[in-house]
Design a protein around this motif. Sequence first.
Motif, PDB file in Angstrom:
ATOM      1  N   VAL A 181       0.817  -1.210   0.000  1.00  0.00           N
ATOM      2  CA  VAL A 181       0.000   0.000   0.000  1.00  0.00           C
ATOM      3  C   VAL A 181       0.854   1.264   0.000  1.00  0.00           C
ATOM      4  CG1 VAL A 181      -1.780   1.305   1.234  1.00  0.00           C
ATOM      5  CG2 VAL A 181      -1.870  -1.207   1.196  1.00  0.00           C
ATOM      6  N   VAL A 182       1.786   1.348   0.939  1.00  0.00           N
ATOM      7  CA  VAL A 182       2.554   2.582   1.091  1.00  0.00           C
ATOM      8  C   VAL A 182       3.582   2.763  -0.020  1.00  0.00           C
ATOM      9  CG1 VAL A 182       4.082   3.888   2.615  1.00  0.00           C
ATOM     10  CG2 VAL A 182       2.216   2.532   3.577  1.00  0.00           C
ATOM     11  N   PHE A 183       4.357   1.719  -0.311  1.00  0.00           N
ATOM     12  CA  PHE A 183       5.417   1.848  -1.310  1.00  0.00           C
ATOM     13  C   PHE A 183       4.902   2.291  -2.677  1.00  0.00           C
ATOM     14  CE2 PHE A 183       8.697  -1.174   0.842  1.00  0.00           C
ATOM     15  CZ  PHE A 183       8.773  -0.293   1.901  1.00  0.00           C
ATOM     16  N   PRO A 184       3.876   1.643  -3.224  1.00  0.00           N
ATOM     17  CA  PRO A 184       3.392   2.085  -4.547  1.00  0.00           C
ATOM     18  C   PRO A 184       2.984   3.560  -4.563  1.00  0.00           C
ATOM     19  CG  PRO A 184       2.484  -0.066  -4.013  1.00  0.00           C
ATOM     20  CD  PRO A 184       3.153   0.431  -2.772  1.00  0.00           C
ATOM     21  N   LEU A 185       2.286   4.010  -3.526  1.00  0.00           N
ATOM     22  CA  LEU A 185       1.856   5.403  -3.491  1.00  0.00           C
ATOM     23  C   LEU A 185       3.039   6.357  -3.327  1.00  0.00           C
ATOM     24  CD1 LEU A 185      -1.320   5.103  -1.216  1.00  0.00           C
ATOM     25  CD2 LEU A 185      -1.251   5.423  -3.690  1.00  0.00           C
ATOM     26  N   ALA A 186       3.948   6.016  -2.415  1.00  0.00           N
ATOM     27  CA  ALA A 186       5.080   6.903  -2.148  1.00  0.00           C
ATOM     28  C   ALA A 186       6.016   6.987  -3.349  1.00  0.00           C
ATOM     29  CB  ALA A 186       5.845   6.402  -0.919  1.00  0.00           C
ATOM     30  N   PHE A 187       6.338   5.843  -3.968  1.00  0.00           N
ATOM     31  CA  PHE A 187       7.281   5.865  -5.080  1.00  0.00           C
ATOM     32  C   PHE A 187       6.676   6.481  -6.330  1.00  0.00           C
ATOM     33  CE2 PHE A 187       9.258   1.970  -2.902  1.00  0.00           C
ATOM     34  CZ  PHE A 187      10.029   2.789  -2.103  1.00  0.00           C
ATOM     35  N   GLN A 188       5.372   6.312  -6.508  1.00  0.00           N
ATOM     36  CA  GLN A 188       4.706   6.979  -7.620  1.00  0.00           C
ATOM     37  C   GLN A 188       4.788   8.498  -7.458  1.00  0.00           C
ATOM     38  OE1 GLN A 188       3.323   5.492 -10.373  1.00  0.00           O
ATOM     39  NE2 GLN A 188       3.142   7.590 -11.157  1.00  0.00           N
ATOM     40  N   PHE A 189       4.634   8.942  -6.236  1.00  0.00           N
ATOM     41  CA  PHE A 189       4.733  10.375  -5.956  1.00  0.00           C
ATOM     42  C   PHE A 189       6.166  10.875  -6.151  1.00  0.00           C
ATOM     43  CE2 PHE A 189       5.792  13.640  -2.785  1.00  0.00           C
ATOM     44  CZ  PHE A 189       4.976  14.678  -3.226  1.00  0.00           C
ATOM     45  N   PHE A 190       7.147  10.151  -5.610  1.00  0.00           N
ATOM     46  CA  PHE A 190       8.539  10.585  -5.696  1.00  0.00           C
ATOM     47  C   PHE A 190       9.010  10.690  -7.144  1.00  0.00           C
ATOM     48  CE2 PHE A 190       9.348   8.603  -1.284  1.00  0.00           C
ATOM     49  CZ  PHE A 190       8.908   9.762  -0.671  1.00  0.00           C
ATOM     50  N   THR A 191       8.669   9.678  -7.942  1.00  0.00           N
ATOM     51  CA  THR A 191       9.150   9.661  -9.319  1.00  0.00           C
ATOM     52  C   THR A 191       8.425  10.668 -10.205  1.00  0.00           C
ATOM     53  OG1 THR A 191       7.617   7.834  -9.818  1.00  0.00           O
ATOM     54  CG2 THR A 191       9.875   7.248  -9.200  1.00  0.00           C
ATOM     55  N   ASP A 247       8.246  12.880   4.000  1.00  0.00           N
ATOM     56  CA  ASP A 247       7.214  13.142   3.000  1.00  0.00           C
ATOM     57  C   ASP A 247       5.858  12.891   3.642  1.00  0.00           C
ATOM     58  OD1 ASP A 247       6.030  10.313   1.800  1.00  0.00           O
ATOM     59  OD2 ASP A 247       8.053  10.128   2.592  1.00  0.00           O
ATOM     60  N   ILE A 248       4.890  13.681   3.264  1.00  0.00           N
ATOM     61  CA  ILE A 248       3.580  13.653   3.901  1.00  0.00           C
ATOM     62  C   ILE A 248       2.841  12.349   3.646  1.00  0.00           C
ATOM     63  CG2 ILE A 248       2.402  14.714   1.942  1.00  0.00           C
ATOM     64  CD1 ILE A 248       1.734  15.321   5.699  1.00  0.00           C
ATOM     65  N   ILE A 249       3.140  11.684   2.526  1.00  0.00           N
ATOM     66  CA  ILE A 249       2.434  10.440   2.205  1.00  0.00           C
ATOM     67  C   ILE A 249       2.791   9.354   3.206  1.00  0.00           C
ATOM     68  CG2 ILE A 249       2.171   8.606   0.501  1.00  0.00           C
ATOM     69  CD1 ILE A 249       2.508  10.648  -1.674  1.00  0.00           C
ATOM     70  N   SER A 250       4.105   9.109   3.382  1.00  0.00           N
ATOM     71  CA  SER A 250       4.538   8.065   4.311  1.00  0.00           C
ATOM     72  C   SER A 250       4.095   8.375   5.731  1.00  0.00           C
ATOM     73  CB  SER A 250       6.065   7.909   4.258  1.00  0.00           C
ATOM     74  OG  SER A 250       6.493   7.552   2.971  1.00  0.00           O
ATOM     75  N   GLN A 251       4.204   9.637   6.131  1.00  0.00           N
ATOM     76  CA  GLN A 251       3.823  10.016   7.487  1.00  0.00           C
ATOM     77  C   GLN A 251       2.337   9.776   7.734  1.00  0.00           C
ATOM     78  OE1 GLN A 251       5.085  14.087   7.777  1.00  0.00           O
ATOM     79  NE2 GLN A 251       7.241  13.594   7.468  1.00  0.00           N
ATOM     80  N   THR A 252       1.513  10.170   6.773  1.00  0.00           N
ATOM     81  CA  THR A 252       0.069   9.990   6.930  1.00  0.00           C
ATOM     82  C   THR A 252      -0.316   8.519   6.869  1.00  0.00           C
ATOM     83  OG1 THR A 252      -0.306  12.147   5.895  1.00  0.00           O
ATOM     84  CG2 THR A 252      -2.192  10.648   6.034  1.00  0.00           C
TER      85      THR A 252
END
Length: 252
Positions: free
Chosen positions: A132-142, A215-220
């Motif tokens: 859940v977290v990795f796909p969202l976070a890495f999509q945002f980072f890239t 990053d706000i995604i991982s924190q949230t």
Amino acid sequence: MSDVKPEQSAAPLISHLMELRNRLLRAVMAVAVIFLGLVYFANDIYYFVAEPLTSRLPEGTSMIATDVATPFFTPIKLTIVLSIFLAMPYLLYQAWGFIAPGLYQHEKKLVAPLVFFSAVLFYGGIAFAYYVVFPLAFQFFTSVAPEGVTIATDISSYLDFVLKLFFAFGLAFEIPIATLLLCWTGTTTPAQLKAKRPYIVVAAFVIGMLLTPPDIISQTMLAIPMLLLFELGLLFSRFYVKAPADDGSESA
């Protein structure tokens, strides 16, 4: 003056130390056996863990190794950590076997299922981070990289990043266990925790900020499950509040 000889009083301590040593050796051997069975697949394991990022890298880019020995040691490091993760139920069993003789019968009935669910929740936290977290976070980072910047993540840096998140989410998912134990031991009560809910909400986001990358995604994504798990622990703790008359006199 006591008639107990020094060597007699030291005997129980030596016995406990020997028991502790034996259980630690069994735990180390279990991790070593799992590692030997997985080390051949170390590169495949790393590829699987890196997939959430590699599948989202821009076309024509890839991960890199900035040190000569990194391509060898990084997958090995990951395999060692994975071996510890997979051995966790056995490690918890060894810990349970060491402390169980000193517990009362009513304590054993509580601790035994907690040991099991601790492992389940830890694995659940890792799975939540990966799927859940990795796909969202890495999509945002890239997607937010400045124009002209080529994304080329070092494999060792990536491993440190994901292991930090694995541990953070694994530990965060233990909140129901911690909540239940605090209530059962009498340290606090469900009513007191409920009254402190606003402070716990703030604490969850602070912990999310400290345990995850900035990053706000991982924190949230860490704070919200922590709050939900706290509510779950609060719900179950109502059934495990230690009665005032329970002074622990019940023997095994």
